[in-house]
Design an enzyme around this catalytic site. Structure first.
Site, PDB file in Angstrom:
ATOM      1  N   GLU A 133     -22.302 -18.681  24.012  1.00 12.66           N
ATOM      2  CA  GLU A 133     -23.021 -19.759  23.316  1.00 12.66           C
ATOM      3  C   GLU A 133     -23.956 -20.553  24.228  1.00 12.66           C
ATOM      4  O   GLU A 133     -25.081 -20.884  23.843  1.00 12.66           O
ATOM      5  CB  GLU A 133     -22.024 -20.718  22.645  1.00 12.66           C
ATOM      6  CG  GLU A 133     -21.385 -20.171  21.370  1.00 12.66           C
ATOM      7  CD  GLU A 133     -20.152 -19.307  21.609  1.00 12.66           C
ATOM      8  OE1 GLU A 133     -19.938 -18.883  22.762  1.00 12.66           O
ATOM      9  OE2 GLU A 133     -19.408 -19.054  20.645  1.00 12.66           O
TER      10      GLU A 133
HETATM   11  N1  COA Z   1     -27.169 -13.031  14.696  1.00 17.06           N
HETATM   12  C1  COA Z   1     -28.150 -12.452  13.953  1.00 17.06           C
HETATM   13  N2  COA Z   1     -28.626 -11.232  14.190  1.00 17.06           N
HETATM   14  C2  COA Z   1     -28.082 -10.549  15.199  1.00 17.06           C
HETATM   15  C3  COA Z   1     -27.068 -11.071  16.010  1.00 17.06           C
HETATM   16  C4  COA Z   1     -26.613 -12.376  15.727  1.00 17.06           C
HETATM   17  N3  COA Z   1     -25.631 -12.964  16.413  1.00 17.06           N
HETATM   18  N4  COA Z   1     -26.738 -10.150  16.947  1.00 17.06           N
HETATM   19  C5  COA Z   1     -27.534  -9.079  16.709  1.00 17.06           C
HETATM   20  N5  COA Z   1     -28.353  -9.327  15.665  1.00 17.06           N
HETATM   21  C6  COA Z   1     -29.380  -8.449  15.080  1.00 17.06           C
HETATM   22  C7  COA Z   1     -30.536  -8.241  16.038  1.00 17.06           C
HETATM   23  O1  COA Z   1     -31.452  -9.316  15.932  1.00 17.06           O
HETATM   24  C8  COA Z   1     -31.080  -6.936  15.561  1.00 17.06           C
HETATM   25  O2  COA Z   1     -31.892  -7.154  14.437  1.00 17.06           O
HETATM   26  P1  COA Z   1     -33.225  -6.258  14.190  1.00 17.06           P
HETATM   27  O3  COA Z   1     -32.724  -4.857  13.962  1.00 17.06           O
HETATM   28  O4  COA Z   1     -33.840  -6.875  12.965  1.00 17.06           O
HETATM   29  O5  COA Z   1     -34.051  -6.383  15.433  1.00 17.06           O
HETATM   30  C9  COA Z   1     -29.863  -6.159  15.110  1.00 17.06           C
HETATM   31  O6  COA Z   1     -28.836  -7.147  14.915  1.00 17.06           O
HETATM   32  C10 COA Z   1     -29.354  -5.180  16.145  1.00 17.06           C
HETATM   33  O7  COA Z   1     -29.240  -5.884  17.376  1.00 17.06           O
HETATM   34  P2  COA Z   1     -29.468  -5.138  18.776  1.00 17.06           P
HETATM   35  O8  COA Z   1     -29.455  -6.179  19.850  1.00 17.06           O
HETATM   36  O9  COA Z   1     -30.683  -4.253  18.698  1.00 17.06           O
HETATM   37  O10 COA Z   1     -28.170  -4.215  18.790  1.00 17.06           O
HETATM   38  P3  COA Z   1     -27.362  -3.605  20.014  1.00 17.06           P
HETATM   39  O11 COA Z   1     -26.341  -2.709  19.400  1.00 17.06           O
HETATM   40  O12 COA Z   1     -28.297  -3.055  21.047  1.00 17.06           O
HETATM   41  O13 COA Z   1     -26.629  -4.862  20.705  1.00 17.06           O
HETATM   42  C11 COA Z   1     -25.286  -6.912  20.683  1.00 17.06           C
HETATM   43  C12 COA Z   1     -25.600  -5.533  19.997  1.00 17.06           C
HETATM   44  C13 COA Z   1     -24.246  -7.585  19.804  1.00 17.06           C
HETATM   45  C14 COA Z   1     -24.737  -6.656  22.081  1.00 17.06           C
HETATM   46  C15 COA Z   1     -26.591  -7.728  20.760  1.00 17.06           C
HETATM   47  O14 COA Z   1     -27.230  -7.718  19.491  1.00 17.06           O
HETATM   48  C16 COA Z   1     -26.374  -9.172  21.149  1.00 17.06           C
HETATM   49  O15 COA Z   1     -26.221  -9.470  22.311  1.00 17.06           O
HETATM   50  N6  COA Z   1     -26.422 -10.123  20.162  1.00 17.06           N
HETATM   51  C17 COA Z   1     -26.312 -11.543  20.420  1.00 17.06           C
HETATM   52  C18 COA Z   1     -24.863 -11.930  20.439  1.00 17.06           C
HETATM   53  C19 COA Z   1     -24.631 -13.382  20.775  1.00 17.06           C
HETATM   54  O16 COA Z   1     -25.087 -13.922  21.759  1.00 17.06           O
HETATM   55  N7  COA Z   1     -23.887 -14.022  19.897  1.00 17.06           N
HETATM   56  C20 COA Z   1     -23.487 -15.393  20.050  1.00 17.06           C
HETATM   57  C21 COA Z   1     -23.710 -16.105  18.780  1.00 17.06           C
HETATM   58  S1  COA Z   1     -23.121 -17.749  18.912  1.00 17.06           S
END
Ligand code: COA
Length: 258
Positions: A133
């Protein structure tokens, strides 16, 4: 349900976060569905629940698209939203059934919070965890009591402040995860836990879980009455009597799954 898949196979309920395109990030809809499910449990003879995520990853935490829209919300609206989120975590944490988390891919932010409210977490060797976060300018607030209860204050200080991602191995070392396996073997490990849990009495499991929540962090002298009352009640309960008699009669108790 639209964002959650719930399937029951005999005494086991499989609950799966079903927003794979956004890596199972939770928005208002998923929060409502998960809360509704958790608050209605147990039903139909369910004795164990397994929480997993569809697609590439367990859970990417709160939906950042949904949260970013909160700029237009009033403080009261924001509070109401956060309270709904807190209610979801509380309902899962207090589930009267054992909750097994099946973590693959990533468990980040609130996703790591979901792992923290599970009783048993089985994670893929290559799964990534993180209380990320602070990287987004927010804090792991609602999940903090559950996360700190699992990993302790020291690890929480490091991990909440750095927001660093960490391995399943590290998660296991600090108590967030209980077993790790290759992703293909996760279900077999979970099945073994399920079989084990089905040989313990359902009421005793629920009672033990509630007792942990009540006793945790308190001084033994302060909880002496509670713990004495708890065992006194269990000894004379139908389950307690059945369990002790079954042992003495060298047979399986009635709740024992074959
Ligand atoms: N909220 C909204 N959308 C999210 C998301 C979140 N927490 N995490 C991922 N997504 C979306 C991405 O924006 C992406 O959307 P798009 O296809 O329209 O571009 C899609 O999910 C796929 O994400 P991507 O990063 O390409 O997938 P990945 O499999 O390579 O990686 C994660 C997956 C989870 C490791 C990576 O998405 C990530 O680090 N997300 C953020 C997590 C985070 O910090 N969460 C804390 C929230 S408080």
């Amino acid at each position: 349900m639209a964002s959650l898949t719930v399937l029951q196979a005999g005494p086991v309920v499989y609950v799966s976060l079903d927003r794979p395109l956004v890596r199972n990030a939770f928005n208002e809809e998923l929060i409502t569905e998960l809360t509704t499910w958790a608050e209605a449990v147990p039903s139909d003879g369910a004795r164990v629940a397994v929480l997993s995520g569809e697609g590439k990853t367990f859970c990417a935490g709160a939906d950042l698209m949904w949260m970013s829209k909160m700029l237009g919300y009033s403080h009261e609206d924001n509070l109401r939203d956060a309270e709904a989120l807190a209610r979801m975590f509380r309902a899962l944490n207090d589930l009267p059934l054992p909750l097994i988390g099946r973590v693959h891919g990533a468990a980040l932010g609130g996703g790591a919070g979901l792992a923290a409210v599970c009783d048993i977490v089985v994670a893929a060797d290559d799964a990534v965890f993180g209380f990320t976060e602070a990287k987004l300018g927010i804090i792991p607030a609602v999940i903090s009591p559950f996360a700190i209860a699992k990993v302790g204050e020291s690890a929480a200080r490091e991990l909440f402040l750095t927001g660093a991602r960490f391995s399943a191995k590290r998660a296991r070392r600090i108590g967030l995860v209980h077993a790790t396996a290759a992703e293909n073997d996760l279900d077999a490990v979970i099945d073994a836990y399920v079989r084990e849990l089905l040989t313990s009495a359902p009421g005793a499991i629920a009672g033990a879980k509630a007792l942990i929540a009540e006793v945790s962090g308190r001084k033994p002298a302060d909880v002496a009455t509670i713990t004495a009352r708890a065992i006194a009640q269990r000894r004379v309960s139908a389950e307690g009597q059945e369990g002790m008699r079954a042992f003495l009669e060298k047979r399986r108790p009635g709740w024992h799954a074959d």
